[in-house]
Write a protein that holds these residues in place. Sequence first.
Motif: not given
Length: 475
Positions: A312-318, A403-406
Amino acid sequence: MATLLRKVWESVSARSSSTSHSPLQLTSSSATSSDSSLGPCFDSIPLDILLQILRLVGPKDAIKLGCVSRAWRSLVSDNRLWIYFLQYYQGHDDPWDSVFFAELNLRSGYPLQTFPSRTGELSFMRIYGQRAQVSGSVIIDGGSGYCKFGWSKYACPSGRSATFLEFGNIESPMYARLRHFFGTIYSRMQVKPSTQPIVLSIPICHYDDTDSAKASRRQLKDAIHTVLFDMNVPAVCAVNQATLALFAARRTSGIVVNIGFQVTSVVPILNGKVMRKVGVEVIGLGALKLTGYLKELMQQNNINFESLYTVRTLKENLCYVAADYKTELSKDTRASMEVPAMDWFTLSKERFQTGEILFQPRIGGVRAMGLHQAVALCMDHCHAAELTCDDTWFKTIVLSGGTACLPGLAERLEKELHETLSPSLANGLRVIPPPHGPDTAWFGAKFISNLSTFPGTWCIRKKQFRRKSRANIMW
């Protein structure tokens, strides 16, 4: 500041003594002339300079000056002065455009007025005074994944936690679970429930306009009110998350795309009300599915990790959403980061493949329409419903949810919609990223709780709720 006040009082005193020694009584015209003067020291100063001076004086001393005479009262009540004070003195950390939107569109309470107040009809001096007297409230934005809570006077939520309550489940244990949930939040905030009103976001659930869905929504809302009033909360304001997200974007009408923990909902809203008759589109994938898909991709590429927290951390940051998926496949997109207390991780194509399932769900094993298709379908329904003579109300799309912040999601969705919709429907279309990131709904609640008229008609009190409940039983 003291010198300025002294000069004003001296000017008024001199004018009063000169008139008191005259053997003639003041006529109404001379009284009017005297009352329209700021005094010999100030009449020659341009209005803009006087307003600049009053800005330096500050709101408290400006109010004192307004007591001197009618002329000073007229000057002090200038809206431009109090707009400045609202921006720099009130200390709620609310941007001026947010304050302006809220007071113009939300101050009358719910349901919203079809035609909002005009700027000229508002006294910002009065609004400043009323907002200063609003004591504040507890705000809880409880989603199906994560809960944000805090004090309405704070700049942002003071706490976050994983939500251990399934809001959509309205079986018999609901009361106990709700009681435990709210009790935990109040305990973490170290606040007594009886001291302040609460503004609560209600997750979007029971989407249909059927009688059973209406009954389920009513039952959920009644359960929330019952628990909170049993905890002696003085007043409750409960608004659905999509509407709050729309308010946070400074809109009262539009389409909210909420990417939740388990599902994504596309919600049409007109004048603050969810248009369920038009139809709420639901896609069976959310943040949890994206995290799970990234986990699968990492396992396929032999990237070792210890927990879903790492994924989840990788998803939110990368991770990000590609503007063109096929073109992105040919690029070198490697990026690395260190997950706290874990290790360094490097992702490549996984970075944009994760978010791509929002537009191509089948590559992630989900049988559903893409996000752009669901939004286009909702817009078609809004257009066909002909709810207003103006079609622009549904051409603003606001994204909501963590997730909309991607990065790239808003731009990609707008691009896909332009390619999917007819030119007439696509004209004027705008997709807005989450205005306050994952806390967007919380900030929408903050707009309401800091209103000059709060609680007003936004809240229901215990007596009102009990009376309403008895009436429902009787019928």
